[in-house]
Scaffold this active site. Structure first.
Site, PDB file in Angstrom:
ATOM      1  N   CYS A   1     -20.624 -38.749 -19.776  1.00  0.00           N
ATOM      2  CA  CYS A   1     -19.843 -39.981 -19.642  1.00  0.00           C
ATOM      3  C   CYS A   1     -18.583 -39.966 -20.494  1.00  0.00           C
ATOM      4  CB  CYS A   1     -20.735 -41.163 -20.032  1.00  0.00           C
ATOM      5  SG  CYS A   1     -19.861 -42.729 -20.148  1.00  0.00           S
TER       6      CYS A   1
ATOM      7  N   TYR B   1     -11.262 -43.781 -11.478  1.00  0.00           N
ATOM      8  CA  TYR B   1     -12.382 -44.452 -10.799  1.00  0.00           C
ATOM      9  C   TYR B   1     -11.879 -45.308  -9.646  1.00  0.00           C
ATOM     10  CZ  TYR B   1     -15.665 -42.983 -14.403  1.00  0.00           C
ATOM     11  OH  TYR B   1     -16.458 -42.226 -15.231  1.00  0.00           O
TER      12      TYR B   1
END
Length: 346
Positions: free
Chosen positions: A51, A182
């Site tokens: 992450c 994203y």
């Protein structure tokens, strides 16, 4: 946080991607005014190597030398709808919290907790309950509230005289780059994707221009701003270029940013937190709605991250008057090699 576990799908058909930013915003401070006081050994930082948002906290913790006072739990690269899991640990349980799932720490805080289970998360070890998962504030507080426990020679990652400009730079990096990739990857329509793609590369062009004549984002030394940009750049060619369709150019085709990224990667505390196999496994397996086969690409070759970058010619030094961090703490080493495809050499 990458990719919280609040649902099975990441793309909303016909819509732009909107990040869920509803975090637990408690803070751990030197004076404990909010109920959580900085204390050595009291808290556990839970992360996942994959992450980018959690990667920030692993870098800052290491740069500041907080390993002796702030332990770290590491989740595996994949998760299901319920939670990140501690499947890398013996028996699949975190050895300090004795949890199989990070979700249990959130439920210990609130039995009715229904939001995303995200990393990084700071957990109070005595109660085994989450204190905060506010990723942006966590790293700033490590720099400003944990100063008593910083190592000798630790860098000032959030210099007071630069904060106004830094906050503006970091906000643009967040909206346009960190979250921008994203918005491309999880765009629910062609229009949303086109808009996101344009915004992302406009920002990357701005960063290339900013970094052409200065070694780091704020000048001659590394700051929190570089930490935040780096974690996205490290994942760009391995994941975002293909998986998220961020494909005007690869990072390796952006000369200034590629040299800058290699410079930072080769600085102790940065590249030694990057696990390319785990990064690829996470994105290509967890995002099943945009990669339903869950096939993980072999490439790219990551050995090029270790090649000469030439940024020393711009002057400056990563830690200014300070010193690099020491060796990676025992048990926290990255075991993946930097070879073809970033395949682990175990």
């Amino acid at each position: 946080m990458s990719d919280d576990t609040s649902g099975s799908g990441y793309v909303a058909g016909g819509q732009e991607y909107q990040r869920d930013s509803n975090y637990i915003t408690d803070r751990i401070t030197a004076d404990g005014a909010g109920g959580w006081k900085v204390e050595p050994g009291r808290y556990r930082l839970v992360v996942a190597r994959a992450c980018p948002w959690a990667n920030r906290s692993t870098i800052v913790r290491r740069l500041l030398g907080l390993e002796p006072v702030l332990s770290m739990g590491i989740c595996g690269p994949t998760h299901d709808e319920r939670s990140w899991t501690f499947d890398l640990d013996p028996g699949g349980r975190d050895p300090v919290l004795d949890y199989e799932r990070l979700q249990d720490a959130f439920l210990a805080r609130d039995p009715h907790y229904s939001r995303g289970i995200t990393v990084p998360a700071m957990v109070d070890v005595p109660t085994r309950a989450v204190v905060t998962n506010d990723f942006a504030q966590i790293t700033l507080d490590l720099s400003t509230e944990w100063t008593t426990y910083h190592r000798d020679g630790a860098p000032d990652l959030y210099p007071e005289h630069l904060r106004d400009e830094m906050d503006d730079v970091m906000q643009r990096v967040y909206t346009e780059v960190n979250n921008g990739v994203y918005r491309c990857g999880f765009a629910g329509s062609q229009r949303a994707y086109d808009k996101a793609w344009t915004r992302l590369f406009t920002a990357l062009d701005w960063l290339s221009e900013r970094l052409a004549a200065r070694r780091y984002l704020m000048g001659d030394t590394i700051t929190e701003a570089d930490v935040r940009l780096f974690t996205t750049l490290a994942r760009f060619d391995a994941v975002y270029h293909g998986h998220f369709k961020c494909n005007r150019q690869k990072l390796t085709e952006l000369p200034v940013l590629w040299a800058y990224a290699r410079d930072v990667f080769q600085t102790p505390g940065f590249g030694d937190t990057i696990d390319f196999p785990q990064i690829k496994e996470h994105y290509y397996v967890v995002h099943a709605d945009i990669n339903p086969t869950k096939v993980i690409p072999m490439g790219p070759d990551t050995a090029n991250w270790l090649t000469a970058h030439g940024r020393e010619e711009l002057g400056g030094s990563p830690f200014g008057d300070g010193t690099p961090p020491g060796p990676v703490a025992a048990g926290e080493e990255i075991t993946a090699g930097h070879g073809p495809g970033g395949i682990a050499h175990r």
